[in-house]
Design an enzyme around this catalytic site. Structure first.
Site, short mmCIF file in Angstrom:
data_model
loop_
_atom_site.label_atom_id
_atom_site.label_comp_id
_atom_site.label_asym_id
_atom_site.label_seq_id
_atom_site.Cartn_x
_atom_site.Cartn_y
_atom_site.Cartn_z
N SER A 135 72.33 -0.48 -10.55
CA SER A 135 72.62 -1.91 -10.49
C SER A 135 72.71 -2.45 -11.91
O SER A 135 72.08 -1.91 -12.83
CB SER A 135 71.51 -2.66 -9.74
N TYR A 170 62.72 -3.68 -7.87
CA TYR A 170 64.11 -3.22 -7.81
C TYR A 170 64.63 -2.89 -9.21
O TYR A 170 65.22 -1.83 -9.45
CB TYR A 170 64.95 -4.31 -7.16
#
Length: 278
Positions: free
Chosen positions: A158, A171
């Site tokens: 990401s 995350y």
């Protein structure tokens, strides 16, 4: 013989777009006698596998319901892929979106959520690498191995791995670890003909994104869309198919000399620096 692939988190969003692209992209099977790529889809939610039954290419699809972080689930997926063709590529896409804060939650909870996003990638890479290594020709020279890709892995990271977003500690941490692991594995197993890369999407118009917009009122949804456009120099969020295109490219022969890379597929989000005076 057909090439086969495993895609975790393949029931929805980016994962499903990868599956569709692999089914449609048969260039790698030309002249090999195969009848098209075979894809094994791993998904925690069995309901997200229902579409496989009615898919036009259902004969080239298999579903495994379970957590990709469970080694027995990953091994089952690899068995199915190898029974259907030559296991060529593995995509670690599954992710968990839950937050925890160090000032509010026990450290153990934070570590659990980091693990929820990291463990599946570690397990997927381990199973794929073992299967790829087992395919090597006995007695093959290092030079011969280096000339041919035995297998390719793509890990989905990401933009948050490098540009953290508030409220996403587990995350962000897991994705940064995934990128580091991608580089380490590329170095470790490149001499064996195994390539390992990552893609780092920005915001993507997946079912989760659409659900977020739908949960807002019209004005709030429009405001979110404007904010997302401002965050991406290309003026919009990505389509899942655009991220899938990069992933499938990295799996294929045209990317035979790419390994250890993290490719941003974020419309420029990771390089944008807002002018504070603007």
């Amino acid at each position: 013989m057909s090439r086969s692939y495993v895609v975790t988190g393949g029931g929805r969003g980016i994962g499903r777009a990868v599956v569709e692209r692999l089914l449609a992209d048969d260039r790698g099977d030309a002249g090999s006698g195969g009848s098209g790529s075979v894809v094994v889809v791993v998904e925690r939610d069995p309901a997200a596998l229902a579409w496989l039954r009615d898919h036009p290419a259902a004969a080239r699809l298999s579903g495994v319901a379970g957590d990709g972080a469970d080694e027995s689930v990953a091994e089952r997926a690899a068995d199915l892929a190898q029974a259907a063709g030559t296991l060529t590529g593995w995509v670690n896409n599954a992710a968990v979106f839950q937050d925890a804060r160090l000032d509010r939650d026990p450290p153990r909870r934070v570590l659990e959520l980091i693990g929820a996003n990291l463990e599946g990638v570690v397990v997927g890479c381990a199973v794929a690498i073992r299967r790829f290594l087992a395919r090597q020709e006995p007695g093959a020279t290092a030079e011969a191995t280096a000339e041919a890709t035995v297998g390719a892995i793509v890990n989905v990271s990401s933009h948050q791995a490098r540009r953290a977003v508030p409220g996403c500690l587990p995350y962000v941490t897991a994705k940064a670890a995934i990128e580091g692991m991608t580089r380490a594995l590329a170095v470790e197993y490149g001499p064996h003909g195994i390539r390992v890369n990552a893609v780092a999407p920005g915001s993507v118009r997946t079912e989760r994104y659409e659900d977020l917009l739908a949960s807002q009122g019209p004005e709030a949804a429009a405001r979110i869309e404007r904010q997302m456009a401002q965050l991406h120099p290309l003026g919009r969020v990505a389509r899942a198919e655009e991220v899938a295109s990069a992933i499938v490219h990295l799996l294929g022969d045209d990317a035979a000399f790419i390994t250890g890379a993290t490719v941003p597929v974020d419309g420029g989000r990771s390089v944008l620096a807002h002018d504070p005076e603007a």
